[in-house]
Design an enzyme around this catalytic site. Structure first.
Site, PDB file in Angstrom:
ATOM      1  N   ASP A 287       0.772  -1.140  -0.177  1.00 42.39           N
ATOM      2  CA  ASP A 287      -0.262   0.035  -0.305  1.00 42.39           C
ATOM      3  C   ASP A 287       0.472   1.099   0.155  1.00 42.39           C
ATOM      4  OD1 ASP A 287       0.397  -0.157   3.060  1.00 42.39           O
ATOM      5  OD2 ASP A 287      -1.344   0.736   3.743  1.00 42.39           O
ATOM      6  N   SER A 288       2.810   0.896   0.042  1.00 39.55           N
ATOM      7  CA  SER A 288       3.101   1.978  -0.405  1.00 39.55           C
ATOM      8  C   SER A 288       2.898   3.118  -1.382  1.00 39.55           C
ATOM      9  CB  SER A 288       4.372   1.683   0.118  1.00 39.55           C
ATOM     10  OG  SER A 288       4.945   0.255  -0.527  1.00 39.55           O
TER      11      SER A 288
ATOM     12  N   ASP B  17      -1.001  -5.720  -0.887  1.00 40.41           N
ATOM     13  CA  ASP B  17      -1.597  -5.081   0.905  1.00 40.41           C
ATOM     14  C   ASP B  17      -2.737  -5.029   1.050  1.00 40.41           C
ATOM     15  OD1 ASP B  17       0.581  -4.569   2.855  1.00 40.41           O
ATOM     16  OD2 ASP B  17       1.144  -3.092   2.682  1.00 40.41           O
TER      17      ASP B  17
ATOM     18  N   LYS C 272      -1.382  -9.534   2.496  1.00 39.07           N
ATOM     19  CA  LYS C 272      -0.935  -9.354   4.055  1.00 39.07           C
ATOM     20  C   LYS C 272      -1.173  -7.994   4.576  1.00 39.07           C
ATOM     21  CE  LYS C 272       3.488  -5.706   3.581  1.00 39.07           C
ATOM     22  NZ  LYS C 272       2.381  -4.679   5.067  1.00 39.07           N
TER      23      LYS C 272
ATOM     24  N   GLU D 105      -1.393  -5.579   9.171  1.00 35.55           N
ATOM     25  CA  GLU D 105      -0.830  -5.443   9.681  1.00 35.55           C
ATOM     26  C   GLU D 105      -1.346  -4.970  11.118  1.00 35.55           C
ATOM     27  OE1 GLU D 105      -0.055  -0.975   9.395  1.00 35.55           O
ATOM     28  OE2 GLU D 105       1.427  -1.128   7.032  1.00 35.55           O
TER      29      GLU D 105
ATOM     30  N   GLU E 193       9.148  -4.411  10.431  1.00 35.25           N
ATOM     31  CA  GLU E 193       9.680  -3.076  10.435  1.00 35.25           C
ATOM     32  C   GLU E 193       9.638  -2.434  11.036  1.00 35.25           C
ATOM     33  OE1 GLU E 193       6.997  -1.176   7.603  1.00 35.25           O
ATOM     34  OE2 GLU E 193       7.904   0.946   7.556  1.00 35.25           O
TER      35      GLU E 193
HETATM   36  O1  KIV Z   1       3.619  -1.055   1.319  1.00 31.90           O
HETATM   37  C1  KIV Z   1       4.580  -2.028   1.753  1.00 31.90           C
HETATM   38  O2  KIV Z   1       5.753  -1.715   0.346  1.00 31.90           O
HETATM   39  C2  KIV Z   1       5.576  -2.264   2.277  1.00 31.90           C
HETATM   40  C3  KIV Z   1       6.728  -2.889   2.768  1.00 31.90           C
HETATM   41  C4  KIV Z   1       6.538  -1.414   3.268  1.00 31.90           C
HETATM   42  C5  KIV Z   1       6.859  -3.965   3.837  1.00 31.90           C
HETATM   43  O3  KIV Z   1       4.166  -2.731   3.699  1.00 31.90           O
END
Ligand code: KIV
Length: 266
Positions: A46-47, A85, A115, A117, A184
């Site tokens: 989600d970055s 994510d 994924k 969190e 992280e």
């Molecule tokens: O969103 C992302 O890129 C991440 C990584 C930094 C692990 O969660």
């Protein structure tokens, strides 16, 4: 035909044997390159809210936007495991919505896993996802979706109590069924301690060399995203500068009449 796709089982077999290399990708062309370079895991992080869409943090990115990018990445990847994510608000409100959204990543966008969190409070959800055939990667330590609550991007688990709590969360998530865990923004010794305590692989980002694998945001690795430059990033290229130079040269050549030359004309 035998599939050469990376699976949770194959990744698990690497623990203690070979380090896992993971990287983010958000589009077809880059996903192909990441896959061809031999990465075992491609994360549609989600970055992308920041790197691709220009938001200040990851909170605004939507399910539709994440699905759109995950579809493109899935089309580019043959062997790596594609992990999608789950964005802010796609899994926190109710477990029913979370399961439905995770299904969409698998069914509509070709993801191999999702994924999420968070710590032990996510265990019920992890169990439900796993029961429904959805492999789940956990994410502990610095949680970008909690940036407003954390008051910024700060290294976590710096004291003994917080480190113990992180370890307890990691074990709870493993027991609930996550197949791997992103760690992280934590001190190296905590990254190593959690890694030793678990039987699933840990994948670190700013968590030191003691993790079972490493992940970076591809824009950071390629030197394309100067807005944020965390200490743990190593730039393997300076593509931002190279792209800028190429674009300026192109503009100057168009203005000066050097492009197109006879070679580029029919
Ligand atoms: O969103 C992302 O890129 C991440 C990584 C930094 C692990 O969660």
């Amino acid at each position: 035909m035998m599939s050469s796709k990376w699976t949770p089982q194959r990744l698990n077999a690497l623990k203690g044997v070979t380090r896992i290399s993971a990287l983010t990708a958000y589009d077809y062309s880059i996903a192909r390159l990441v896959d061809q370079a031999g990465m075992q895991v491609v994360l549609v992080g989600d970055s992308l809210a920041m790197t691709m869409l220009g938001y200040d943090d990851t909170l605004p990115v939507t399910m539709e936007e994440m699905l759109h990018h995950t579809r493109a990445v899935s089309r580019g990847v043959k062997e790596a495991m594609v992990v999608a994510d789950m964005p802010f608000m796609s899994y926190q409100v109710s477990d029913d919505t979370a399961v439905e959204n995770a299904f969409r990543f698998m069914k509509d966008a070709g993801a191999d896993a999702v994924k999420i969190e968070g710590g032990a409070h996510r265990c019920d959800l992890v169990v439900r996802l796993a029961e429904n055939g959805i492999p789940v990667m956990g994410h502990l330590g610095l949680l970008p979706q909690n940036v407003k609550a954390m008051g910024g991007y700060k290294v976590q688990a710096r004291n003994e109590d917080d480190a113990d709590a992180l370890l307890a969360d990691a074990i709870a998530l493993q027991d609930a069924g996550v197949f791997a865990l992103v760690l992280e923004g934590i001190p190296s010794e905590i990254g190593a301690r959690v890694t030793e305590a678990l039987s699933i692989p840990t994948i670190g980002i700013g968590a030191g060399p003691g993790c079972d694998g490493q992940i970076l945001v591809i824009h950071d690795l390629l030197g394309m995203f100067p807005d944020l430059a965390p200490k743990f990033v190593k730039q393997y290229a300076q593509l931002g500068v190279q792209i800028s130079d190429a674009l300026t040269t192109y503009r100057k050549e168009v203005e000066g009449g050097q492009f197109p030359s006879d070679e580029q004309s029919y």
